[in-house]
Design an enzyme around this catalytic site. Structure first.
Site, PDB file in Angstrom:
ATOM      1  N   LYS A 162       0.840  -1.203   0.000  1.00  0.00           N
ATOM      2  CA  LYS A 162       0.000   0.000   0.000  1.00  0.00           C
ATOM      3  C   LYS A 162       0.875   1.254   0.000  1.00  0.00           C
ATOM      4  O   LYS A 162       0.651   2.189  -0.765  1.00  0.00           O
ATOM      5  CB  LYS A 162      -0.946  -0.008   1.223  1.00  0.00           C
ATOM      6  CG  LYS A 162      -2.056  -1.051   1.094  1.00  0.00           C
ATOM      7  CD  LYS A 162      -2.889  -1.203   2.372  1.00  0.00           C
ATOM      8  CE  LYS A 162      -3.940  -2.301   2.181  1.00  0.00           C
ATOM      9  NZ  LYS A 162      -4.749  -2.582   3.367  1.00  0.00           N
ATOM     10  N   GLN A 183      -4.370  -1.221   9.596  1.00  0.00           N
ATOM     11  CA  GLN A 183      -4.537  -2.555   9.010  1.00  0.00           C
ATOM     12  C   GLN A 183      -5.226  -3.486  10.007  1.00  0.00           C
ATOM     13  O   GLN A 183      -4.850  -3.548  11.186  1.00  0.00           O
ATOM     14  CB  GLN A 183      -3.157  -3.108   8.594  1.00  0.00           C
ATOM     15  CG  GLN A 183      -3.202  -4.436   7.874  1.00  0.00           C
ATOM     16  CD  GLN A 183      -3.835  -4.364   6.479  1.00  0.00           C
ATOM     17  OE1 GLN A 183      -3.950  -3.302   5.886  1.00  0.00           O
ATOM     18  NE2 GLN A 183      -4.262  -5.492   5.964  1.00  0.00           N
ATOM     19  N   ASP A 199     -10.817   3.791   4.591  1.00  0.00           N
ATOM     20  CA  ASP A 199     -11.332   2.427   4.517  1.00  0.00           C
ATOM     21  C   ASP A 199     -12.856   2.409   4.538  1.00  0.00           C
ATOM     22  O   ASP A 199     -13.477   1.413   4.168  1.00  0.00           O
ATOM     23  CB  ASP A 199     -10.849   1.616   5.730  1.00  0.00           C
ATOM     24  CG  ASP A 199      -9.617   0.781   5.421  1.00  0.00           C
ATOM     25  OD1 ASP A 199      -9.535   0.257   4.308  1.00  0.00           O
ATOM     26  OD2 ASP A 199      -8.764   0.660   6.308  1.00  0.00           O
TER      27      ASP A 199
END
Ligand code: GUN
Length: 297
Positions: free
Chosen positions: A53, A97, A120
């Protein structure tokens, strides 16, 4: 007839090109999008995802700030870092994460992210917006799946979509996105009776269950569109192999379109994260979203 393969790698490169263009437009206005990633612990797979990422962010001109925290970090110290990032003007996106270690309350952590920096869409406010069909942040993996479905230029309205898996990360938001596309949606999960019979009715199958080769050819209606979200590591003939939730070799003989693993949803998730970062950056700076990105929808 064998299925057309939906090439997520190629499609994600196209999305990345558009993100890069949008970033260059922002930079011309002296705005430098930045993405902070946080990983807690050293799970090998998660570490690879987060590194990728950060690497992809840099490739499109997004500044990347990577934070690796020890497994046993106290929750309050993680919350403190998030608060600092919330207040840091160089940061437009914050990604924590998942999964987090068990001693940390994930809900509390996700809700502590400033909704205007949530990339997200897992924050309470942004998650709620999808369910009200309001503009917000769409979680990266379901967004990637939707762009894949759009890429094959098929009418989604009225289609029977079956989502296998009910996670907050994929299954639930995916169902809502497809409902917003006028699909008829069904979510099946580990406690569902007759999964195979329900899946057999699907025009669109989204497999996000996390079990290698779970979806068999007999479960798939001829001509169905199949998106495989799974990333499962198995050992086959003594070698490590990455496989999806769909038995690819079997199902490719039945489906009309099928996404592969690797090279399917995985790269799309990353490109959508970059897109969400640019969206948040533009919004936070009161700039209209770049047309080239909104056109992808
Ligand atoms: N873990 C697995 N998928 C994801 C994702 O899309 N975002 C985050 N933050 N964690 C994940």
């Amino acid at each position: 007839m064998t299925a057309n393969i939906i090439d997520g790698k190629q499609l994600s490169s196209k999305v990345k090109e558009q993100v890069k263009l949008a970033v260059s437009q922002l930079i011309k206005k002296q705005i430098y999008p930045g993405l902070a990633t946080i990983i807690v612990g050293d799970d090998a797979a998660s570490s690879i995802y987060v590194k990728n990422k950060g690497k992809s962010a840099k490739e499109v001109g997004i500044k990347s700030f990577q934070h690796t925290l020890p497994e046993y970090i106290e929750e309050k110290n993680l919350l403190k870092l998030i608060n600092e990032l919330n207040l840091n003007d160089s940061v437009d996106g914050i990604l924590v994460q998942l999964p987090l270690p068990r001693h940390i309350n994930s809900d509390l952590v996700l809700d502590s992210i400033d909704p205007s920096k949530d990339v997200d869409g897992f924050n309470l406010l942004n998650a709620g917006k999808i369910y009200l069909s309001r503009e917000g942040v769409i979680p990266c993996t379901p967004l990637g799946c939707l762009i894949m479905l759009r890429s094959i230029k098929t009418e989604l309205r009225g289609k029977n979509a079956v989502i296998i898996g009910r996670s907050n990360i994929v299954g639930k938001p995916m169902a809502q996105l497809l409902l917003n596309e006028d699909c008829t949606i069904t979510i099946v999960h580990s406690k569902t009776n007759n999964i195979s019979e329900i899946v057999k009715e699907a025009d669109i199958i989204i497999a996000a269950v996390g079990i290698a080769n779970f979806v068999k050819a007999e479960w798939v209606k001829k001509g169905a569109i199949v998106i495989d979200v799974g990333i499962n590591r198995i050992i086959l003939d003594g070698k490590n192999k990455l496989v999806g939730d769909v038995n690819f070799n079997e199902v490719k003989e039945i489906a009309s379109y099928l996404s592969p693993v690797p090279g399917g949803v995985g790269p799309m998730t990353i490109s959508c994260l970059l897109m969400n970062t640019v969206f948040q950056c533009a919004r936070r700076n009161n700039i209209d979203l770049p047309n080239n990105l909104t056109d992808l929808f």
